[in-house]
Scaffold this active site. Sequence first.
Site, PDB file in Angstrom:
ATOM      1  N   ASN A  14      -0.005  11.275  -7.236  1.00 29.94           N
ATOM      2  CA  ASN A  14      -0.633  11.497  -5.935  1.00 29.94           C
ATOM      3  C   ASN A  14       0.045  12.715  -5.318  1.00 29.94           C
ATOM      4  OD1 ASN A  14      -1.710  11.493  -3.408  1.00 29.94           O
ATOM      5  ND2 ASN A  14      -0.878   9.505  -2.779  1.00 29.94           N
ATOM      6  N   TRP A  15      -0.642  13.848  -5.393  1.00 33.79           N
ATOM      7  CA  TRP A  15      -0.049  15.091  -4.878  1.00 33.79           C
ATOM      8  C   TRP A  15      -0.023  15.139  -3.350  1.00 33.79           C
ATOM      9  CZ3 TRP A  15      -2.912  19.286  -8.305  1.00 33.79           C
ATOM     10  CH2 TRP A  15      -2.400  19.239  -9.608  1.00 33.79           C
ATOM     11  N   LYS A  16      -0.752  14.240  -2.703  1.00 31.91           N
ATOM     12  CA  LYS A  16      -0.866  14.261  -1.237  1.00 31.91           C
ATOM     13  C   LYS A  16      -1.327  15.657  -0.783  1.00 31.91           C
ATOM     14  CE  LYS A  16       2.316  10.452  -1.145  1.00 31.91           C
ATOM     15  NZ  LYS A  16       3.321   9.654  -0.499  1.00 31.91           N
ATOM     16  N   HIS A  93      -4.526   3.876   0.965  1.00 27.19           N
ATOM     17  CA  HIS A  93      -3.125   4.303   0.938  1.00 27.19           C
ATOM     18  C   HIS A  93      -2.521   4.085   2.325  1.00 27.19           C
ATOM     19  CE1 HIS A  93       0.452   6.754   0.563  1.00 27.19           C
ATOM     20  NE2 HIS A  93       0.271   6.731  -0.752  1.00 27.19           N
ATOM     21  N   GLU A  95      -0.664   5.791   4.077  1.00 26.19           N
ATOM     22  CA  GLU A  95      -0.720   6.973   4.955  1.00 26.19           C
ATOM     23  C   GLU A  95      -2.099   7.087   5.608  1.00 26.19           C
ATOM     24  OE1 GLU A  95       0.727   9.798   2.071  1.00 26.19           O
ATOM     25  OE2 GLU A  95       2.684   8.831   2.142  1.00 26.19           O
ATOM     26  N   GLU A 168       2.502  -0.625  -3.000  1.00 29.68           N
ATOM     27  CA  GLU A 168       3.325   0.469  -2.487  1.00 29.68           C
ATOM     28  C   GLU A 168       4.000   0.013  -1.186  1.00 29.68           C
ATOM     29  OE1 GLU A 168       2.265   4.606  -4.063  1.00 29.68           O
ATOM     30  OE2 GLU A 168       1.090   4.269  -2.274  1.00 29.68           O
ATOM     31  N   GLY A 174       8.455   7.843  -0.301  1.00 35.03           N
ATOM     32  CA  GLY A 174       9.077   9.099   0.134  1.00 35.03           C
ATOM     33  C   GLY A 174      10.477   8.951   0.695  1.00 35.03           C
ATOM     34  N   SER A 213       8.912   5.978  -4.403  1.00 33.70           N
ATOM     35  CA  SER A 213      10.163   6.589  -4.895  1.00 33.70           C
ATOM     36  C   SER A 213      10.413   6.358  -6.389  1.00 33.70           C
ATOM     37  CB  SER A 213      11.359   6.115  -4.049  1.00 33.70           C
ATOM     38  OG  SER A 213      11.227   6.565  -2.719  1.00 33.70           O
ATOM     39  N   GLY A 234       4.364   9.851  -6.110  1.00 27.88           N
ATOM     40  CA  GLY A 234       4.144  10.932  -5.142  1.00 27.88           C
ATOM     41  C   GLY A 234       5.052  12.113  -5.444  1.00 27.88           C
ATOM     42  N   GLY A 235       6.169  12.178  -4.742  1.00 25.02           N
ATOM     43  CA  GLY A 235       7.077  13.331  -4.824  1.00 25.02           C
ATOM     44  C   GLY A 235       7.402  13.782  -6.244  1.00 25.02           C
TER      45      GLY A 235
HETATM   46  P1  13P Z   1       6.686   8.777  -3.439  1.00 28.69           P
HETATM   47  O1  13P Z   1       6.684   8.657  -4.940  1.00 28.69           O
HETATM   48  O2  13P Z   1       6.916  10.176  -2.959  1.00 28.69           O
HETATM   49  O3  13P Z   1       7.591   7.779  -2.809  1.00 28.69           O
HETATM   50  O4  13P Z   1       5.196   8.437  -2.935  1.00 28.69           O
HETATM   51  C1  13P Z   1       4.596   7.276  -3.372  1.00 28.69           C
HETATM   52  C2  13P Z   1       3.188   7.309  -2.966  1.00 28.69           C
HETATM   53  O5  13P Z   1       2.866   7.226  -1.805  1.00 28.69           O
HETATM   54  C3  13P Z   1       2.192   7.478  -4.017  1.00 28.69           C
HETATM   55  O6  13P Z   1       0.914   7.202  -3.550  1.00 28.69           O
END
Ligand code: 13P
Length: 254
Positions: A14-16, A93, A95, A168, A174, A213, A234-235
């Site tokens: 997930n590149w956000k 998600h 977010e 999640e 994050g 994470s 994500g990251g």
């Molecule tokens: P991180 O891996 O950066 O914690 O993000 C997880 C995430 O929200 C994937 O959708």
Amino acid sequence: MINLGNFSSIFVANWKLNGNIEFIDKYYQNLLPNSENCTIICSPHIFLKSLKSNKVNLFAGAQDVSEYNEGAYTGEISASMVAEYSRYVLVGHSERRMFFNESNDILIKKIMLAYKYNLIPIFCFGENLENREKGDYLSIIKQQIEKVIFPVFSSSVFLNQTLIVAYEPVWAIGTGKHASPEQISEVHDYARNLLIDNIGNIKGSVPILYGGSCNSQNAKSILEQKNVNGLLIGGASLDVDHFTKIIQIAHGLS
Ligand code: 13P
């Protein structure tokens, strides 16, 4: 039997709100998916068309989809539009729930529209830090699944549709503080049983991913848990070598 098709695990990047054309070119040159796993890259919508690839078992995914099909909704991207370029879509998600006030009713509409256009939704759920500390996280998770997934599958129209879900925990996203294998195992086992008890064996076999994470250091211990069928990253997915390394770790486990 988990419905993973021919795959042993699913890896979702997930590149956000990140990426550009140059980034994608380099990423796709260096990404090494493998034949045993399904790898899905979720980019911002505008780049979905650029994610076309001949690499094996590599798919594009959207990070969201509109609750509307068409009409006067400036800026929205509908499921039929997303389906032109991708097979998967993240729905719910944290977010989106937090920053864009997405309610359960909105998420139900999104999943139903995704199915109408043959998209596979990856439904995200998970408690926040307060719920975790208070100890009522399982009831929060129950509500999140019960209020969105059960209404969708109460209709026989959708019963045979493919679903992927992702746990999640908000406090792990994050933060560099991933949930422990024991914490993950507890929630994944709970979610598995909830799905089996309420919507039967078909949906009891949905892949359950973990996100929050994840990195190459913790991937192995997380993937070893019985009801963990893949990772939502994500990251660490923004670094193609790091993401590839995580996929290779799973390869070693199977
Ligand atoms: P991180 O891996 O950066 O914690 O993000 C997880 C995430 O929200 C994937 O959708």
